[in-house]
Design a protein around this motif. Structure first.
Motif, PDB file in Angstrom:
ATOM      1  N   LYS A   1     -14.574   8.050  -4.779  1.00  0.00           N
ATOM      2  CA  LYS A   1     -15.522   6.932  -5.218  1.00  0.00           C
ATOM      3  C   LYS A   1     -15.125   5.875  -6.143  1.00  0.00           C
ATOM      4  O   LYS A   1     -15.768   5.471  -7.064  1.00  0.00           O
ATOM      5  N   ASN A   2     -13.676   5.655  -6.274  1.00  0.00           N
ATOM      6  CA  ASN A   2     -13.119   4.827  -7.345  1.00  0.00           C
ATOM      7  C   ASN A   2     -12.321   3.688  -6.413  1.00  0.00           C
ATOM      8  O   ASN A   2     -11.414   3.180  -7.270  1.00  0.00           O
ATOM      9  N   PHE A   3     -12.374   3.409  -5.290  1.00  0.00           N
ATOM     10  CA  PHE A   3     -11.728   2.446  -4.761  1.00  0.00           C
ATOM     11  C   PHE A   3     -12.400   1.834  -3.275  1.00  0.00           C
ATOM     12  O   PHE A   3     -13.368   2.655  -2.789  1.00  0.00           O
ATOM     13  N   ASP A   4     -12.172   0.732  -2.960  1.00  0.00           N
ATOM     14  CA  ASP A   4     -12.509   0.264  -1.574  1.00  0.00           C
ATOM     15  C   ASP A   4     -11.607   0.329  -0.461  1.00  0.00           C
ATOM     16  O   ASP A   4     -10.362   0.189  -0.620  1.00  0.00           O
ATOM     17  N   VAL A   5     -11.993   0.266   0.691  1.00  0.00           N
ATOM     18  CA  VAL A   5     -11.142   0.256   1.962  1.00  0.00           C
ATOM     19  C   VAL A   5     -11.496  -0.895   2.939  1.00  0.00           C
ATOM     20  O   VAL A   5     -12.843  -1.014   3.129  1.00  0.00           O
ATOM     21  N   LEU A   6     -10.515  -1.748   3.229  1.00  0.00           N
ATOM     22  CA  LEU A   6     -10.924  -2.661   4.186  1.00  0.00           C
ATOM     23  C   LEU A   6      -9.709  -2.682   5.227  1.00  0.00           C
ATOM     24  O   LEU A   6      -8.562  -2.725   4.654  1.00  0.00           O
ATOM     25  N   GLU A   7      -9.980  -2.773   6.536  1.00  0.00           N
ATOM     26  CA  GLU A   7      -9.087  -2.806   7.560  1.00  0.00           C
ATOM     27  C   GLU A   7      -8.461  -4.339   7.833  1.00  0.00           C
ATOM     28  O   GLU A   7      -9.357  -5.339   8.295  1.00  0.00           O
ATOM     29  N   THR A   8      -7.163  -4.730   7.823  1.00  0.00           N
ATOM     30  CA  THR A   8      -6.822  -6.127   7.739  1.00  0.00           C
ATOM     31  C   THR A   8      -5.781  -6.290   8.767  1.00  0.00           C
ATOM     32  O   THR A   8      -5.271  -7.352   9.226  1.00  0.00           O
ATOM     33  N   GLY A   9      -4.917  -5.088   9.099  1.00  0.00           N
ATOM     34  CA  GLY A   9      -3.641  -5.312   9.629  1.00  0.00           C
ATOM     35  C   GLY A   9      -2.488  -5.427   8.649  1.00  0.00           C
ATOM     36  O   GLY A   9      -3.052  -5.478   7.361  1.00  0.00           O
ATOM     37  N   TRP A  10      -1.522  -5.302   9.045  1.00  0.00           N
ATOM     38  CA  TRP A  10      -0.308  -5.270   8.197  1.00  0.00           C
ATOM     39  C   TRP A  10       0.358  -6.497   7.920  1.00  0.00           C
ATOM     40  O   TRP A  10       0.924  -7.238   9.057  1.00  0.00           O
ATOM     41  N   SER A  11       0.779  -7.271   6.828  1.00  0.00           N
ATOM     42  CA  SER A  11       1.365  -8.403   6.708  1.00  0.00           C
ATOM     43  C   SER A  11       2.647  -8.378   7.329  1.00  0.00           C
ATOM     44  O   SER A  11       3.005  -9.600   7.954  1.00  0.00           O
TER      45      SER A  11
ATOM     46  N   ARG B   1      -3.602   8.299  -5.778  1.00  0.00           N
ATOM     47  CA  ARG B   1      -2.633   8.187  -7.305  1.00  0.00           C
ATOM     48  C   ARG B   1      -3.622   7.431  -8.183  1.00  0.00           C
ATOM     49  O   ARG B   1      -3.428   7.435  -9.380  1.00  0.00           O
ATOM     50  N   HIS B   2      -4.752   6.685  -7.732  1.00  0.00           N
ATOM     51  CA  HIS B   2      -5.854   6.246  -8.779  1.00  0.00           C
ATOM     52  C   HIS B   2      -5.267   5.062  -9.251  1.00  0.00           C
ATOM     53  O   HIS B   2      -6.005   4.747 -10.505  1.00  0.00           O
ATOM     54  N   TYR B   3      -4.094   4.548  -8.924  1.00  0.00           N
ATOM     55  CA  TYR B   3      -3.841   3.203  -9.413  1.00  0.00           C
ATOM     56  C   TYR B   3      -4.416   2.031  -8.792  1.00  0.00           C
ATOM     57  O   TYR B   3      -4.327   0.754  -9.223  1.00  0.00           O
ATOM     58  N   PHE B   4      -5.087   2.100  -7.428  1.00  0.00           N
ATOM     59  CA  PHE B   4      -5.506   0.979  -6.754  1.00  0.00           C
ATOM     60  C   PHE B   4      -7.026   0.750  -6.532  1.00  0.00           C
ATOM     61  O   PHE B   4      -7.745   1.858  -6.540  1.00  0.00           O
ATOM     62  N   ASP B   5      -7.530  -0.306  -6.805  1.00  0.00           N
ATOM     63  CA  ASP B   5      -9.003  -0.554  -6.518  1.00  0.00           C
ATOM     64  C   ASP B   5      -9.172  -0.823  -5.131  1.00  0.00           C
ATOM     65  O   ASP B   5     -10.331  -0.581  -4.816  1.00  0.00           O
ATOM     66  N   LEU B   6      -8.298  -1.397  -4.149  1.00  0.00           N
ATOM     67  CA  LEU B   6      -8.570  -1.799  -2.966  1.00  0.00           C
ATOM     68  C   LEU B   6      -7.547  -1.463  -2.016  1.00  0.00           C
ATOM     69  O   LEU B   6      -6.134  -1.561  -2.411  1.00  0.00           O
TER      70      LEU B   6
ATOM     71  N   PHE C   1      -5.424   4.807  10.132  1.00  0.00           N
ATOM     72  CA  PHE C   1      -5.542   4.684   8.598  1.00  0.00           C
ATOM     73  C   PHE C   1      -6.617   4.424   7.870  1.00  0.00           C
ATOM     74  O   PHE C   1      -7.204   5.142   6.937  1.00  0.00           O
ATOM     75  N   THR C   2      -7.464   3.599   8.531  1.00  0.00           N
ATOM     76  CA  THR C   2      -8.749   3.370   7.855  1.00  0.00           C
ATOM     77  C   THR C   2      -9.906   4.344   7.919  1.00  0.00           C
ATOM     78  O   THR C   2     -10.540   4.669   6.773  1.00  0.00           O
ATOM     79  N   LYS C   3      -9.880   5.435   9.012  1.00  0.00           N
ATOM     80  CA  LYS C   3     -10.690   6.507   8.852  1.00  0.00           C
ATOM     81  C   LYS C   3     -10.374   7.354   7.929  1.00  0.00           C
ATOM     82  O   LYS C   3     -11.349   7.705   7.169  1.00  0.00           O
ATOM     83  N   ARG C   4      -8.957   7.938   7.474  1.00  0.00           N
ATOM     84  CA  ARG C   4      -8.637   8.630   6.830  1.00  0.00           C
ATOM     85  C   ARG C   4      -9.157   7.995   5.218  1.00  0.00           C
ATOM     86  O   ARG C   4      -9.393   9.017   4.424  1.00  0.00           O
ATOM     87  N   PHE C   5      -8.571   7.048   4.933  1.00  0.00           N
ATOM     88  CA  PHE C   5      -8.902   6.269   3.698  1.00  0.00           C
ATOM     89  C   PHE C   5     -10.402   6.323   3.392  1.00  0.00           C
ATOM     90  O   PHE C   5     -11.019   6.280   1.973  1.00  0.00           O
ATOM     91  N   LEU C   6     -11.281   5.993   4.438  1.00  0.00           N
ATOM     92  CA  LEU C   6     -12.627   5.971   4.112  1.00  0.00           C
ATOM     93  C   LEU C   6     -13.248   7.451   3.775  1.00  0.00           C
ATOM     94  O   LEU C   6     -14.088   7.434   2.813  1.00  0.00           O
ATOM     95  N   GLU C   7     -12.753   8.423   4.346  1.00  0.00           N
ATOM     96  CA  GLU C   7     -12.938   9.712   4.066  1.00  0.00           C
ATOM     97  C   GLU C   7     -12.669  10.017   2.475  1.00  0.00           C
ATOM     98  O   GLU C   7     -13.557  10.586   1.813  1.00  0.00           O
ATOM     99  N   LEU C   8     -11.565   9.378   2.034  1.00  0.00           N
ATOM    100  CA  LEU C   8     -10.994   9.733   0.862  1.00  0.00           C
ATOM    101  C   LEU C   8     -11.839   8.822  -0.298  1.00  0.00           C
ATOM    102  O   LEU C   8     -12.122   9.320  -1.316  1.00  0.00           O
ATOM    103  N   LYS C   9     -12.338   7.769   0.213  1.00  0.00           N
ATOM    104  CA  LYS C   9     -13.214   6.821  -0.620  1.00  0.00           C
ATOM    105  C   LYS C   9     -14.467   7.465  -1.060  1.00  0.00           C
ATOM    106  O   LYS C   9     -14.888   7.712  -2.169  1.00  0.00           O
ATOM    107  N   GLN C  10     -14.908   8.291   0.248  1.00  0.00           N
ATOM    108  CA  GLN C  10     -16.094   9.100  -0.044  1.00  0.00           C
ATOM    109  C   GLN C  10     -15.857  10.421  -1.090  1.00  0.00           C
ATOM    110  O   GLN C  10     -16.854  10.589  -1.924  1.00  0.00           O
ATOM    111  N   GLN C  11     -14.913  10.664  -1.154  1.00  0.00           N
ATOM    112  CA  GLN C  11     -14.332  11.893  -2.156  1.00  0.00           C
ATOM    113  C   GLN C  11     -14.230  11.331  -3.519  1.00  0.00           C
ATOM    114  O   GLN C  11     -14.841  12.135  -4.572  1.00  0.00           O
TER     115      GLN C  11
END
Length: 344
Positions: A122-132, A97-102, A110-120
Motif C-alpha cells: 500500500k505504498n506505491f501505484d501500478v500502471l501498465e504501459t508497455g516497455w520503452s 525495495r520501497h524506493y519507488f512511488d510508481l 507483470f501487472t497482475k503480480r505487482f497489483l497483488e503486491l500493491k495491496q500488500q
C-alpha cells in the motif's frame, strides 16, 4: 515536467533513449544521471548529463525514470520503476525495495503480480504501459534489414544465429557451448553473432573473442544495444536470460539450455549438446510458433511503438492527481544502503 533519466548500468541507455525522444518532442527539460563508472560508455555525450548527485538534487526533478533497483529517496520527483528486463522468474524481479512511488509494467503477467503486491504494501501505484525499450518493434522493425543482407552476402551465409547468454555464473551456458559453436560454424550457411552481457566473466569473453578471431563466420559483437542483433537474427541461442523474452516478442525461434524459466514456450535442453540439430529443426519446422503467442499476449502485447509516450503520460497524470513527491519514506537500513551507493 522536469525529468531525470537515471542510469546505474549501461543497459539503461537503450531503455531510456525512447523516453528521451518523447521528452524532446514535448519540450520537457531532462537530465541524464550517469554513474561515474559508466560515464565513458554513455552514448549521448551531447546531451545534458551528470555524475554528480548534487547537480541532480539542484535540478529539482518532477519525475525520475529508473530501469534499475535503487534510487535516492531524498531526490525530489516521482520515482518510477520501469525495469531492465522481462524475466519475471529471476530472483528479485518482484522484490519490493520501497524506493519507488510508481511501477510501470510491460504486460498483464507483470501487472497482475505487482497489483497483488500493491495491496500488500500500500505504498506505491501500478500502471501498465508497455516497455520503452521495445518501441522500436512498432516503429522501426526493419531498420537493420540492409545491414543484415550485407552481412549475409559478405559471409556467404543464409541465416543469422544470435548467441546471447546470461552472465550469471550459476545460470550461464557460455562455459559449456564453445565446442558446440565450433561444430555449428562448420555449416557455412550460418553466420553466428556472439553478444555478451556487460557483466559476463572476463575469461569467457576472451575465450569467445578468440573463437571469433579464428572462425570466419563467427562475430563477437561489442556494440552495447542488443536490439540491433535481435532484429537481425533468425534464431537465438540462450539460457536463463531475460533477452529471450525480448526475442520471442519478434515471433522467432529460441533454443535455451537449462533455462530456469517457469513459462517455457520454446525448445529447452537439459544437456549441452546437439546444437546443430536443434538449430536446423527449429529453423525448418518452428514447432513453437503458436506457443510463443502466449508469451506475447502476457508479457508485452503492445506493438504500436508508443509505450514511452504512455509512460510519460502516466507520470503526468499521477502528478496532476497526487502532486510531486519531495522525498520517499524509507527504513533506516534502506537509507543507509542509499547513502553507501549514492552518498547523502
Amino acid at each position: 515536467m522536469k525529468t531525470v533519466l537515471f542510469c546505474q548500468n549501461p543497459y539503461a541507455f537503450g531503455i531510456l533513449e525512447p523516453i528521451m525522444e518523447v521528452l524532446k518532442e514535448k519540450n520537457f527539460p531532462y537530465l541524464w544521471f550517469v554513474k561515474e563508472t559508466i560515464k565513458k560508455q554513455f552514448p549521448f555525450q551531447n546531451e545534458s548529463f551528470t555524475s554528480d548527485m548534487k547537480e541532480v538534487k539542484e535540478f529539482k526533478s518532477d519525475v525520475i525514470f529508473v530501469p534499475g533497483n535503487e534510487v535516492p529517496y531524498y531526490l525530489r520527483g516521482l520515482k518510477v520503476q520501469i525495469f531492465h528486463g522481462l524475466a519475471g522468474e529471476k530472483k528479485g524481479h518482484f522484490r519490493i525495495r520501497h524506493y519507488f512511488d510508481l511501477y510501470l509494467t510491460q504486460g498483464p503477467y507483470f501487472t497482475k503480480r505487482f497489483l497483488e503486491l500493491k495491496q500488500q504494501f500500500k505504498n506505491f501505484d501500478v500502471l501498465e504501459t508497455g516497455w520503452s525499450k521495445l518501441d522500436i518493434y512498432g516503429k522501426e522493425l526493419h531498420k537493420y534489414d540492409t545491414v543484415k543482407k550485407q552481412l549475409l552476402l559478405k559471409h556467404k551465409a543464409k541465416k543469422i544465429v544470435l548467441y546471447a547468454p546470461t552472465f550469471s555464473p550459476s545460470l550461464t551456458s557460455a562455459s559449456f557451448l564453445i565446442e558446440e559453436f565450433k561444430k555449428l560454424s562448420k555449416q557455412n550457411e550460418y553466420l553466428i553473432l556472439i553478444k555478451f552481457h556487460d557483466l559476463m566473466a572476463v575469461e569467457l569473453i576472451e575465450k569467445y573473442k578468440q573463437l571469433a578471431k579464428t572462425t570466419a563466420n563467427i562475430i563477437f559483437e561489442e556494440e552495447r544495444n542488443i536490439i540491433k542483433f535481435l532484429l537481425m537474427a533468425d534464431i537465438m541461442i540462450s539460457d536463463t536470460s531475460s533477452v529471450v523474452y525480448e526475442f520471442l516478442l519478434l515471433n522467432k525461434p529460441v533454443i535455451t539450455f537449462k533455462s530456469s524459466s517457469k513459462n517455457i514456450e520454446w525448445e529447452d535442453s537439459n544437456v549441452y549438446n546437439n546444437l546443430l540439430e536443434k538449430v536446423k529443426s527449429n529453423l525448418k519446422e518452428d514447432n513453437y510458433k503458436e506457443k510463443r503467442l502466449k508469451i506475447v499476449q502476457q508479457y508485452h502485447p503492445y506493438n504500436d511503438g508508443k509505450s514511452s509516450l504512455r509512460m510519460v503520460k502516466a507520470c503526468l497524470k499521477y502528478i496532476s492527481e497526487n502532486g510531486v513527491p519531495e522525498k520517499r519514506k524509507l527504513s533506516f537500513l534502506r537509507k543507509l544502503k542509499i547513502h553507501k551507493i549514492f552518498g547523502k
